[in-house]
Motif scaffolding. Sequence first.
Motif, PDB file in Angstrom:
ATOM      1  N   ASP A  78      25.479  13.679 -29.080  1.00 31.01           N
ATOM      2  CA  ASP A  78      26.909  13.374 -28.975  1.00 31.01           C
ATOM      3  C   ASP A  78      27.591  13.446 -30.343  1.00 31.01           C
ATOM      4  O   ASP A  78      28.730  13.921 -30.458  1.00 31.01           O
ATOM      5  CB  ASP A  78      27.117  11.989 -28.357  1.00 31.01           C
ATOM      6  CG  ASP A  78      26.788  11.962 -26.869  1.00 31.01           C
ATOM      7  OD1 ASP A  78      26.705  13.045 -26.250  1.00 31.01           O
ATOM      8  OD2 ASP A  78      26.618  10.849 -26.315  1.00 31.01           O
ATOM      9  N   ASN A 106      23.901  19.344 -24.332  1.00 33.53           N
ATOM     10  CA  ASN A 106      25.195  19.401 -25.011  1.00 33.53           C
ATOM     11  C   ASN A 106      25.523  20.793 -25.544  1.00 33.53           C
ATOM     12  O   ASN A 106      26.448  20.967 -26.326  1.00 33.53           O
ATOM     13  CB  ASN A 106      25.240  18.383 -26.157  1.00 33.53           C
ATOM     14  CG  ASN A 106      25.624  16.994 -25.672  1.00 33.53           C
ATOM     15  OD1 ASN A 106      25.456  16.666 -24.516  1.00 33.53           O
ATOM     16  ND2 ASN A 106      26.138  16.174 -26.572  1.00 33.53           N
ATOM     17  N   LYS A 195      30.868   6.106 -25.108  1.00 35.62           N
ATOM     18  CA  LYS A 195      30.321   6.434 -23.782  1.00 35.62           C
ATOM     19  C   LYS A 195      30.719   5.388 -22.740  1.00 35.62           C
ATOM     20  O   LYS A 195      31.032   5.726 -21.599  1.00 35.62           O
ATOM     21  CB  LYS A 195      28.794   6.545 -23.867  1.00 35.62           C
ATOM     22  CG  LYS A 195      28.131   7.007 -22.575  1.00 35.62           C
ATOM     23  CD  LYS A 195      26.640   7.202 -22.760  1.00 35.62           C
ATOM     24  CE  LYS A 195      25.947   7.573 -21.448  1.00 35.62           C
ATOM     25  NZ  LYS A 195      26.346   8.897 -20.950  1.00 35.62           N
TER      26      LYS A 195
END
Length: 259
Positions: A78, A106, A195
């Motif tokens: 992330d 990702n 998140k």
Amino acid sequence: MGYQAYFIDLDGTTYKGTTTIPAAARFVQQIQKLDKKIMFVTNNSTRTPEFVADNLKTNHNIDVDQSNIYTTALATADYLDQYADHQHRKVYVIGEIGLKNALLANGFTFDEDNPDYVVVGLDSDVTYHKFELAVLAVRNGATFIGTNADSNLPNERGMVPGAGSLVKLVEYATQRQPIMIGKPEKIIMQMALNKIGLTQNQVVMVGDNYHTDIAAGINVGMDTLIVYSGLSKRIDVEKEKILPTYQVDTLDEWDFSKH
């Protein structure tokens, strides 16, 4: 109102190796009854969230799913996703399936020869050749990322090398400082807050290790709850300049009606 969510450590807080901590299961069940959010925040980059959730459910009487798990692997992916543009998404990884899956999910690709990033996490099958590729890439300009600084990990044989020991080898051979993601750094906490969609004053960090769990909470400006079921001892924590917000010997002591 109280806290809207609890960030909770795993080993030493929720269980000890393969041994269940019954108070932890009762603690989580009470959070669920109150309809508050839970995120297990762990420095372990080797396991997938699915594996961690299944272990909690099967072996420790804690009924959660993968959405409740946040590992340094996910935090690393992330974090990189925030900064990598479409042309710079090549990564060389020292690590295991949890880290590799998170990066692939990702949209990163693996490149041994000319990566934009070198990510070093725990890898029980690490070789000199893997270190060689990592060091050469960092020395050639790749951004150096470490999943976490844990020097050792406890297992049935004793304190074995942790991810931080592998990161240190690459750091020594390159003379470059890595960007560290995991606890006690605030990056993993910021990514977990993103998140879960909350701010740090809405969440309390729960853990057994002052120097990782509690320090991470302090570093991001979050209230902290230390439980003396694992690594840190009360006599040592009392000497720290910044104390945890709360201290308990067992999670059964936590009074939800006051928080």
